[in-house]
Structures are given as C-alpha cells and as structure tokens.
Design a protein around this motif. Structure first.
Motif, short mmCIF file in Angstrom:
data_model
loop_
_atom_site.label_atom_id
_atom_site.label_comp_id
_atom_site.label_asym_id
_atom_site.label_seq_id
_atom_site.Cartn_x
_atom_site.Cartn_y
_atom_site.Cartn_z
N VAL A 70 0.75 -1.09 -0.01
CA VAL A 70 -0.03 -0.13 -0.01
C VAL A 70 0.95 1.28 0.16
CG1 VAL A 70 -1.67 1.23 1.50
CG2 VAL A 70 -1.86 -1.07 1.06
N PHE A 125 -8.00 -19.88 8.50
CA PHE A 125 -7.71 -18.69 8.75
C PHE A 125 -6.63 -18.47 10.12
CE2 PHE A 125 -8.79 -14.76 11.54
CZ PHE A 125 -8.69 -13.76 10.50
N TYR A 175 -4.01 -15.79 1.13
CA TYR A 175 -3.89 -14.64 1.11
C TYR A 175 -3.29 -14.06 2.36
CZ TYR A 175 -5.19 -9.67 2.01
OH TYR A 175 -5.14 -8.40 2.35
N ASN A 186 -0.24 -6.45 0.77
CA ASN A 186 -1.32 -7.74 0.57
C ASN A 186 -0.42 -8.70 -0.24
OD1 ASN A 186 -3.93 -6.49 1.81
ND2 ASN A 186 -3.05 -4.68 0.53
N MET A 219 -17.29 -22.31 15.39
CA MET A 219 -15.78 -22.24 14.67
C MET A 219 -16.26 -21.71 13.31
SD MET A 219 -12.82 -23.31 14.51
CE MET A 219 -11.60 -23.40 13.31
N LYS A 220 -17.49 -22.15 12.70
CA LYS A 220 -17.58 -21.47 11.52
C LYS A 220 -17.82 -20.16 11.55
CE LYS A 220 -20.62 -23.75 8.92
NZ LYS A 220 -21.65 -24.49 8.35
N PHE A 271 -14.42 -18.46 11.74
CA PHE A 271 -13.76 -18.56 10.41
C PHE A 271 -14.22 -17.19 9.52
CE2 PHE A 271 -13.19 -19.71 6.15
CZ PHE A 271 -11.99 -20.39 6.00
N GLY A 279 -13.09 -13.83 10.63
CA GLY A 279 -11.87 -13.73 10.30
C GLY A 279 -11.77 -13.10 8.89
N ILE A 280 -12.68 -13.77 8.03
CA ILE A 280 -12.63 -13.44 6.63
C ILE A 280 -12.78 -12.08 6.21
CG2 ILE A 280 -13.43 -14.04 4.17
CD1 ILE A 280 -11.53 -16.06 5.31
N LEU A 320 -12.89 -9.67 8.68
CA LEU A 320 -11.74 -8.87 9.31
C LEU A 320 -10.76 -8.39 8.37
CD1 LEU A 320 -10.60 -7.26 11.79
CD2 LEU A 320 -9.50 -9.58 12.47
N LEU A 321 -10.38 -9.48 7.62
CA LEU A 321 -9.24 -9.54 6.68
C LEU A 321 -9.64 -8.81 5.52
CD1 LEU A 321 -6.42 -10.85 6.80
CD2 LEU A 321 -7.23 -12.73 5.71
N LEU A 377 -9.42 -5.24 6.47
CA LEU A 377 -7.90 -4.64 6.71
C LEU A 377 -7.16 -4.42 5.36
CD1 LEU A 377 -6.76 -6.82 9.69
CD2 LEU A 377 -6.96 -4.34 9.56
N ALA A 378 -7.63 -5.29 4.32
CA ALA A 378 -6.97 -5.14 3.02
C ALA A 378 -6.92 -4.02 2.44
CB ALA A 378 -7.44 -6.21 2.31
N CYS A 435 -6.71 -1.14 4.12
CA CYS A 435 -6.27 -0.16 5.11
C CYS A 435 -5.00 0.57 4.19
CB CYS A 435 -5.90 -0.90 6.31
SG CYS A 435 -6.78 -1.27 7.49
N GLY A 436 -4.60 1.65 4.98
CA GLY A 436 -3.55 2.17 4.50
C GLY A 436 -3.90 3.72 4.32
N SER A 437 -3.22 4.88 4.57
CA SER A 437 -3.60 6.09 4.39
C SER A 437 -3.03 6.53 3.11
CB SER A 437 -2.79 6.92 5.72
OG SER A 437 -1.57 6.73 5.81
N ASN A 438 -3.79 7.75 2.73
CA ASN A 438 -3.12 8.47 1.25
C ASN A 438 -3.43 9.73 1.31
OD1 ASN A 438 -2.11 8.40 -1.11
ND2 ASN A 438 -4.08 7.76 -2.22
#
Lengths: 216, 582
Positions: free
Chosen positions: A40, A130, A181, A206, B1-2, B5, B8-9, B11-12, B15-16, B18-21
C-alpha cells in the motif's frame, strides 16, 4: 511469470476434480511458499511534513516449520508454525508537495513470525483456514533514491503481525498444497534520511501465495 | 468455529483496504535545482525607490517553486542598486544599471536592473476616506508618478518607501515598520488624516473610525443536558473587533431542531428526548452549542393521594408523578397544569417547585365527587382523580398533635422537626379524621427558643434556636392543642464525623430520583435528621439536579451520563456523596 501461473492454474483445476475424504496429517511439517505482494502507498513523515512512497509489486518467498494438531484434539483444529518470509519491493515514485517524482532502490523486509491457523474441516480434500501471526521484521531501505538523489540507506527492526486466509488441498496424507492470502503489517519503522534527519514510514502488504507443505 | 472463520474473513477483507493516502505536505528538496528565474516588477525603478524581487527555482524541469527566501541576493554595483531589508528588496541608489544575482548552492541567476533619474511629481493614496470599524486594521497603499527629461512617465508603488503619518494617533496609528508599511489600526472612534510622504511630495486622506463590528459569537453553555418537561437557557456573547464582548442573547436568531426543542430568546422548551444543535446567528456570524434532552418522554401521569376527600375549607398537598418512556418515574407536580371545578376547590402552586396545595372551598357541598386533573400538553392523557368535598362539623376537643418521625420533640440548636395536627369531624353519623397541618395556625411560646413555620408547607416545622423548652401550639376551629419541644445545644463532632449523608454514593439512571438524608452527629452521641436544615448543592447540573431545593430538600434527579458531587453543608461542616449516572 505467466508460464508459472498457467502451470499453477492447471494444477489447481485438476485438483478441483478430486473430492474424496482424506486422512488428516498430524505432527511436524515443513513448507515453502512463493507469491506476489503489493505494498500500500506508504505515508511517510519527517520534520518537514508528509510524503508518500509508492513501490512496485514484487515476488515474495517464505519457509515454514510447524506442527499439525491431531483432528478433534483438545487444543483445537489447526496448526502452529514459525515462518520466515522475505519481501523486496522497488521504490517506483515519491510524491511530495510539488507532485510525483521518480524513485529507485528497494525496500526489503525479512520477517520471523509465530503463527497459529485454525482450520475448518470438510469431508473433502479442501480445508479452508484462517490464522494470525505475531513477530518481528527487519525493514531495510536499500539505497532508496528520489530523482536520482539518495533518500535513505538504513534499516530498523519493528513489531510485525500477519493475518492469513486460504485453503489447503491434500495431495496425500503428508503433502498438501496451500493457496492463500496474507495481510502483513508492521509498526512504523524510523529510518534515517541521507541528510541525517529521521522519517517514519508505513509498511502494509497484501500478498497472494501458493505453497507446498510436507508432513513427516 | 464456522462463525469465527467467516468473522476472520470479513476482518481480513476490511484490513486489506487499510492504508492512508493523505496529500503530501513536505516540499521536495531531493530533486536538484537546475535553474533560477528572477522576476522583477517593474523592470526599472527611480532612484530612491525600491522594489521586491522574486526568485523561482526550476527543479530538473519537474516542477518550479518560489525560493525567494532561500536564495542569496547580491548586487554587482552597490552604488547604483543595493539590497535592503527585507532581503529580497532592492533600492535604486543612483541612476545607472546594476546586475542583481540570486544564488542557491551552485546555481545563480542574474538580471540587469535599471535605476532611472526620474523624480516623483505626484502621489495617489488608496483607499480614499475609508471607514474602519474600531479594532480592525486598514492597509493603505500609495503610488507615485515619476518623470524626467530622459524617461517616460511611470507609476511606481511607494507604499514601502513613503513615510506614513497619522494626524491623531489616538484615533488610528499607522506603521512605518518594515513589512507593515502603511498598515493603520483603528483605535478610537473619530477621524484622523493619514499622510504618505516621499521626498517633498505627499498625499493625504481621511480615515474614519466607526463603531466596532461583530467578529464572532459564543453560545454558553456549550453543552447542556436537560430533563424532558424542564426548561433551560442559553446565552449568546458577541466578540467585537475592538476586543470587547457583549451579551447579544436577545439580538441573535436562535435555531434548534424543533423535533427535540423549541427555542426563543435563548430559552429552550417543549423538550423531547434526543440531541440537537443550538444555533445563534447575527450579522453573518454564528455560534453553536449542543443540547441533550434526557429522562425519557412522558407516557402517563398518576396523582396522589388517590381520590382524596377533603373537609370544606381545608387543604392538602397533591402530587403528580410522571411515567416516562425510559421506564423511569419522577415527581412532575411543578410541570403539570392542574384543573378542578373552581366552585368546589382550587389548586395553589404559588409555593413554586413541586408544591401544589389542594384547597377545598368553604362552602356547603354535597358529597358528589368532582374531577381533579393534571395535564402536560395534549398528547399525554391527563392524570385524573375524584375529589370529594364534605362539610362535617369539627368535634369538640378533637385536635391531636403528633411529631412526625424521626422528630421526637427534642431538637438541637439549628435542627428542625415537624408536627402534624389532625381533627375529628362528624356529620352526625360518621366521624372522619382530617390532617389540618396546613390549615392550622401555629405559634411558639418563645420564638427565641424555637420557631415554628406558619406558611404553606413550612407549617408545623419547628426549628431550635436556643437551649430551653418551648410550647408549640396548633389552633384550628377555635380549638388549640399544645406540645412541648425541648431544645439542647450539644457540640457537633469534628470533621466528617459531624455530618453524614445517606446513601454515601449513588448510581442511578437518567430521569430517576433519589432521596438523600443528612444526619448531624454530636459529641454526646445524639444524632438529628437535618435533611431539611442543610444546604444541598450539586457540582454538575448536566449530571444531576436538585428536584426542588425549597420543598423537597435532598431529593436528587439524575440527568445525564457522568459523575457529580452532592454536597451538604451544616453548622460549618460539609459532607459529600458521589453521584454516578451511567
């Protein structure tokens, strides 16, 4: 590069046709991964203000040493592993108040993480997972340049973490293919500019990875 | 558990991204400077005048930047043109040409500057006759017209080079300092003459200093929390150009979200639970504050006592209790509108706060109930009771005087207790007992020993003044009933032992009310309830308020989230309790 992806795609398509229940491995394993990572745009800041650094996507590689938990054990379904990874991306552009200028040099990250992955068992060979990993990373600004002038040539060790998601495909009871990923982030390293002043930058990656794990 | 799981997906995935610009703020000093351009306006200057130069840097052809402040300025012939402060300003000394240079690192730019022998023939000051509000600056400029035998007529900005003066510096001052030449400040109402002089030529204009103008509006309090059914006030303060402030509450235009509150003259009312911004606007300026209304919205009203019966000519307190949408109840006696058949009874709210006295008129009436109602607006069903007024006869020797617990007819100096008096009435067949405390006439045999209240809700309340015994008498219907009160003067225990509050702390939700009790403790191990005798205060009215400091001492109502301190003061001692509203 294109040929590698074609071979991987063909392999994955053939594996999709497999569907029978496969015995789960438990015990130690080793693995090797290869992938592409994209950083990023890194917002950076020194005492004169903020500037942005943009890097080219690049290959990354990693090796892991871990332990598969026995299915339905008391700890939980999944595995723990130690991962060493290396990413190195070339600085493409730097953006300042006046606009963007050409960059050069590499930003290389060597990381060592302890990771834990939870898996979702299915009756087939496919096992989604995960996980999260914590550890440290050494970030090296290797002759970073802006407009042909030196920006930084320094390194720093920072806290790092990684979140991962993917799916395992059991080739045999001891061999599995991992398509995943990874979201990799660190605390902001503090590096020294060529003129001696310090700047903070961010590192956020990423990655798409393909790996092979072998149990024994 | 499901679920874990897939959580988490998600959340990910988040987060993907993210990043400042942010837009960069740092100048690029990495790219090499390759050339400098000197910008000169005008191309030639008259001797004795000056002009600023500008340096534009070209960085490898990628971008340009003003580097006027970074370069080093120099003149090849200082007897013709020389640099003065500020560093980029060059002054013509004598007619001729000089090469001026701007240098940064190894890069240098040059420009040939011509200094003419032209002299000033006239000057024009601007603006002409300005009116400036007191406290504000006024920038003047002056332009000189130049000519000579060898040059054409030119005009040159002389704001920097002229000498500025004000005929009345008390009205307006004007600066000759480098960087602020020609900048006047309006100091006092009046008129002054501003003059710019260059050599032997000058020009003048009048400057009128007028009334200061509004610069900003502040609304106080900036955050106000109020319970529904209550009212509150905001004040607007204007800050003017001369630094003065003025209360402009009545001049501003007030705005609010009418679904939450209406506002007029800074007073908010018709409150509905929620939050609104309160705005105050005047002359293009505005200020704002936040109003938060808590305590739930009124859903029903209940009256106590239920279906009362009153003897003609007697009185009793009545209470309206509101139930609210946040499942709380509180006393709203002082917030409702009372109504009753005025031929039979009246409701007296002149005591203020949550005091309402129901007075049965002195008329012979049948025992037919009439309706006593209490209403708030038109959307909530009024609380209603049946009131029956009877006209029996007071039986002889039927008055009874009784101390109300914990009062036991003993008082310490400064403490108080209450009596009530009742009488038996008969209509020939039935005997009923009526509380006559409010209707009786109360007297003390010795006001220097103890006083007794004889007005409104204070009736029957005895306060100890000095150590001795005293007789308190209640008189009604030609009958009198005495009671003895003994007043002592013990010594209060020291520090926090002398005064206690119960409960010592409280955690209660917005809109609920809680009764606190204060007790005075003496060295002879006696204690007295002084709830009605202490002075109660709360540190933050946005958190909690006193329900009615006159008629309901120690009764606290929670308003909004936060922590406040409840303080009781008595006999030189203070005690506190912590109030927490979640």
């Amino acid at each position: 590069m294109k040929r590698i992806w074609q071979m991987m795609s063909a392999l994955c398509l053939s594996l999709l046709l497999c569907g029978q229940v496969w015995a789960q491995h438990d015990g130690p394993y080793v693995g090797v991964y290869l992938g592409m990572n994209s950083l990023v745009t890194a917002e950076s800041r020194d005492d004169q203000g903020s500037f942005n650094l943009e890097y080219d996507p690049a290959l990354q590689g990693s090796v892991v040493l871990g332990w598969d938990f026995k299915p339905r054990n008391s700890v939980g379904e999944g595995r723990v592993e130690v991962e060493y990874a290396r990413r190195s991306n070339q600085l493409n552009e730097a953006e300042f108040l006046e606009g963007k200028v050409k960059g050069d040099g590499n930003l290389t990250v060597d990381s060592l993480l302890l990771s834990s992955y939870g898996v979702y068992r299915t009756p087939s060979r496919w096992t989604p997972y995960f996980g999260v990993g914590l550890g440290a990373a050494r970030i090296t600004a290797d002759a970073l340049q802006v407009s042909g002038q030196p920006l930084a040539n320094d390194d720093a060790i920072v806290f790092a973490y990684q979140l991962g998601v993917g799916v395992d495909f059991a080739l045999t009871s001891y061999l599995s293919l991992d398509l995943g990923y990874r979201f990799f982030n660190t605390t902001r390293p503090r590096l020294t500019e060529a003129n001696g002043s310090k700047f903070h930058t961010e590192y956020l990656s990423n990655s798409a990875i393909l790996g092979l794990r072998m149990g024994f | 558990m499901k679920n874990l799981f897939w959580g988490g997906i998600v959340l990910l995935a988040a987060l993907a991204g993210c990043g400042s610009n942010e837009s960069p703020t740092r100048p690029n000093d990495f790219t090499p400077l390759t050339s400098i351009e000197i910008v000169v306006k005008p191309p030639a200057i008259a001797q004795g005048t000056s002009t600023p130069l500008q340096a534009l840097g070209n960085f490898s052809g990628l971008f340009t930047r003003d580097i006027t402040a970074q370069v080093v300025w120099a003149s090849s012939t200082q007897t013709i043109a020389d640099f003065i402060l500020p560093a980029n300003r060059v002054k013509g000394i004598n007619p001729g040409t000089a090469t001026v240079t701007a240098t940064m690192g190894t890069i240098t730019a040059s420009h040939v500057l011509t200094v003419t022998d032209a002299s000033v023939t006239a000057m024009d000051i601007a603006p002409l006759a300005p009116s400036t509000p007191k406290g504000l600056p006024q920038q003047f400029a002056v332009f000189g017209k130049f000519s000579s035998a060898t040059t054409t007529k030119t005009t040159q900005d002389l704001t920097f080079d002229a000498n500025w003066a004000s005929s009345d510096p008390a009205v307006a001052s004007i600066s000759n300092a480098v960087g602020s030449n020609g900048l006047a400040h309006a100091l006092a109402l009046g008129t002054t003459t501003i003059t710019a002089t260059f050599g032997t030529v000058s020009d003048s204009t009048q400057m009128k200093v007028i009334d200061p103008v509004l610069q900003s509006i502040a609304v106080m309090p900036t955050n106000l929390s109020l319970l529904t059914l209550s009212t509150g006030s905001f004040a607007a303060t204007g800050r003017y150009s001369d630094g003065s402030t003025q209360d402009i509450t009545s001049q501003v235009t007030w705005t609010s979200d009418p679904a939450i509150a209406t506002i007029a003259g800074g007073v908010v009312s018709n409150l509905v639970q929620g939050t609104t911004s309160i705005g105050a606007t005047l002359a293009g300026f505005s200020g704002s504050a936040t109003l938060k209304v808590t305590g739930g919205n009124l859903t029903s009203i209940a009256l106590t006592p239920a279906n009362p019966t009153l003897v003609s000519g007697t009185s009793m307190p009545v209470t309206a209790t509101g139930s609210f949408s946040n499942n709380t109840t509180r006393d709203i006696t002082g917030k409702v509108t009372w109504s009753v058949d005025s031929n039979i009874a009246t409701v007296d709210t002149s005591g203020g706060g949550n005091l309402a006295l129901l007075n049965a008129k002195t008329v012979a009436v049948a025992q037919v109930p009439t309706t006593l109602s209490a209403s708030v607006g038109t959307t909530v069903t009024p609380g209603k009771n049946n009131l029956t007024v009877t006209a029996p006869t007071l039986k002889s020797n039927s008055l009874k005087i009784t101390p109300i617990a914990p009062f036991n007819q003993n008082l310490a100096v400064g403490t108080s207790g209450r009596f009530k008096v009742t009488g038996d009435f008969s209509d020939g067949t039935t005997t009923t007992t009526q509380d006559l405390t409010i209707n009786a006439d109360w007297t003390s045999s010795d006001g220097a020993t103890a006083t007794v209240g004889n007005v409104g809700l204070a009736k029957g309340r005895v306060t100890g003044i000095a150590a001795a015994s005293v007789t308190i008498t209640a008189t009604y219907g030609g009958q009198a009933i005495p009671a003895t009160v003994t007043v002592t003067q013990p010594t209060l225990k020291e520090s926090t032992l002398g005064l206690t509050i119960s409960p010592p702390s409280a955690n209660f939700s917005a809109g609920t009310q809680l009764q606190f009790k204060a007790t005075a403790n003496y060295t002879n191990n006696s204690s007295y309830d002084v709830t009605e005798d202490v002075v109660w205060t709360i540190s933050n009215s946005n958190v909690a308020i006193l329900a009615d400091s006159t008629n309901q001492p120690g009764l606290v109502v929670a308003v909004d989230s936060g922590t406040a301190t409840l303080t009781a003061a008595f006999g030189g001692l203070t005690q506190t309790a912590t109030l927490t509203v979640p």
